[in-house]
Scaffold this motif. Structure first.
Motif, mmCIF file in Angstrom:
data_model
loop_
_atom_site.group_PDB
_atom_site.id
_atom_site.type_symbol
_atom_site.label_atom_id
_atom_site.label_comp_id
_atom_site.label_asym_id
_atom_site.label_seq_id
_atom_site.Cartn_x
_atom_site.Cartn_y
_atom_site.Cartn_z
ATOM 1 N N GLY A 103 6.095 1.795 8.041
ATOM 2 C CA GLY A 103 6.453 0.229 8.277
ATOM 3 C C GLY A 103 5.411 -0.079 9.366
ATOM 4 O O GLY A 103 5.204 -1.183 9.455
ATOM 5 N N LYS A 104 4.903 0.734 10.218
ATOM 6 C CA LYS A 104 4.049 0.301 11.197
ATOM 7 C C LYS A 104 2.932 -0.072 10.516
ATOM 8 O O LYS A 104 1.869 -0.730 11.150
ATOM 9 C CB LYS A 104 3.762 1.399 12.309
ATOM 10 N N LEU A 155 -3.797 3.935 16.887
ATOM 11 C CA LEU A 155 -3.949 2.456 16.269
ATOM 12 C C LEU A 155 -3.632 1.483 17.013
ATOM 13 O O LEU A 155 -2.330 1.739 17.700
ATOM 14 C CB LEU A 155 -3.662 2.663 14.783
ATOM 15 N N GLU A 156 -3.826 0.061 16.564
ATOM 16 C CA GLU A 156 -3.292 -0.955 16.992
ATOM 17 C C GLU A 156 -1.929 -1.144 17.017
ATOM 18 O O GLU A 156 -1.364 -1.690 17.853
ATOM 19 C CB GLU A 156 -4.054 -1.985 16.702
ATOM 20 N N ASN A 157 -1.265 -0.577 15.884
ATOM 21 C CA ASN A 157 -0.026 -0.381 15.517
ATOM 22 C C ASN A 157 0.739 0.592 16.137
ATOM 23 O O ASN A 157 2.314 0.642 16.001
ATOM 24 C CB ASN A 157 0.388 -0.552 14.005
ATOM 25 N N GLY A 158 0.176 1.455 17.043
ATOM 26 C CA GLY A 158 0.803 2.685 17.865
ATOM 27 C C GLY A 158 1.045 3.855 17.124
ATOM 28 O O GLY A 158 1.365 4.790 17.851
ATOM 29 N N THR A 177 -2.158 5.926 3.121
ATOM 30 C CA THR A 177 -0.889 5.874 3.698
ATOM 31 C C THR A 177 -0.002 6.848 2.898
ATOM 32 O O THR A 177 1.086 7.089 3.335
ATOM 33 C CB THR A 177 -0.099 4.397 3.028
ATOM 34 N N ARG A 178 -0.471 7.621 1.978
ATOM 35 C CA ARG A 178 0.474 8.691 1.587
ATOM 36 C C ARG A 178 0.603 9.497 2.562
ATOM 37 O O ARG A 178 1.788 10.410 2.762
ATOM 38 C CB ARG A 178 -0.171 9.114 0.298
ATOM 39 N N ASN A 179 -0.507 10.163 3.295
ATOM 40 C CA ASN A 179 -0.568 11.227 4.247
ATOM 41 C C ASN A 179 -0.768 11.002 5.723
ATOM 42 O O ASN A 179 -1.086 11.992 6.450
ATOM 43 C CB ASN A 179 -1.223 12.368 3.728
#
Length: 186
Positions: A103-104, A155-158, A177-179
């Motif tokens: 979700g991030k 990353l910028e999203n944590g 996004t899978r791994n």
């Protein structure tokens, strides 16, 4: 839709014992004596319990029929993510625990596919690759071996991932996004 036990694959959703199960592992076994069977490890979508089951090759299992719809991510609050159907402009809300860490990676207007079972959202599939910016990363150490010398980056999203030594803070990178792994620098 009924399928044979030999057709069970990882990731499938099965209707079994009045519940919905996601296949985690499957192994086809042909013993020297007796008939072949499929050893299947499943996780309940609703109750979050696991089950190991053995199905004979001639048995049939009910495969769950899912309805997949494309949505775009809109926004989030404390407990939910909100998505909009670009065709009908209907909004759908999904609990954060259903998506988890991925979700991030959600950014405004990101296209996702939501799978519904009996009008209830079961899973959210992000695109295979998303772009994100590196917030901070460690300095590369000179003299390290060239092969597989990755360093941690945030990353910028944590989210924390491993990147090659030439990546610096502020670089934009593509992530699988899978791994949750680094793919390339942009």
């Amino acid at each position: 839709m009924k399928i044979n036990a030999g057709e069970i694959r990882v990731g499938m959703l099965l209707e079994y014992r009045n519940d919905l199960w996601q296949v985690l592992k499957t192994q086809h076994v042909k013993p020297g004596k007796g008939g072949a069977f499929a050893q299947v490890e499943m996780k309940s979508v609703n109750k979050n319990t696991k089950l190991n089951e053995r199905f004979r090759s001639n048995e049939t299992i009910e495969k769950a029929s899912l309805e997949e719809t494309n949505f775009t991510y809109s926004y989030e609050d404390q407990e939910k993510y909100y998505f909009m159907n670009p065709k009908t402009f209907e909004q759908t809300e999904i609990q954060k625990n259903l998506i988890g860490e991925k979700g991030k990676l959600l950014t405004e207007n990101l296209g996702v596919t939501i799978s519904f079972y009996n009008d209830n959202p079961i899973s959210v599939d992000l695109p295979n690759q998303v772009t994100s910016k590196i917030e901070t990363t460690d300095a590369a150490l000179k003299g390290q071996t060239v092969s597989s010398s990755y360093k941690p980056a945030i990353l910028e999203n944590g989210l924390s991932i491993q990147v090659p030594p030439f990546i610096e803070a502020g670089d934009s990178v593509v992530i699988d996004t899978r791994n949750m792994e680094y793919i390339k620098k942009i």
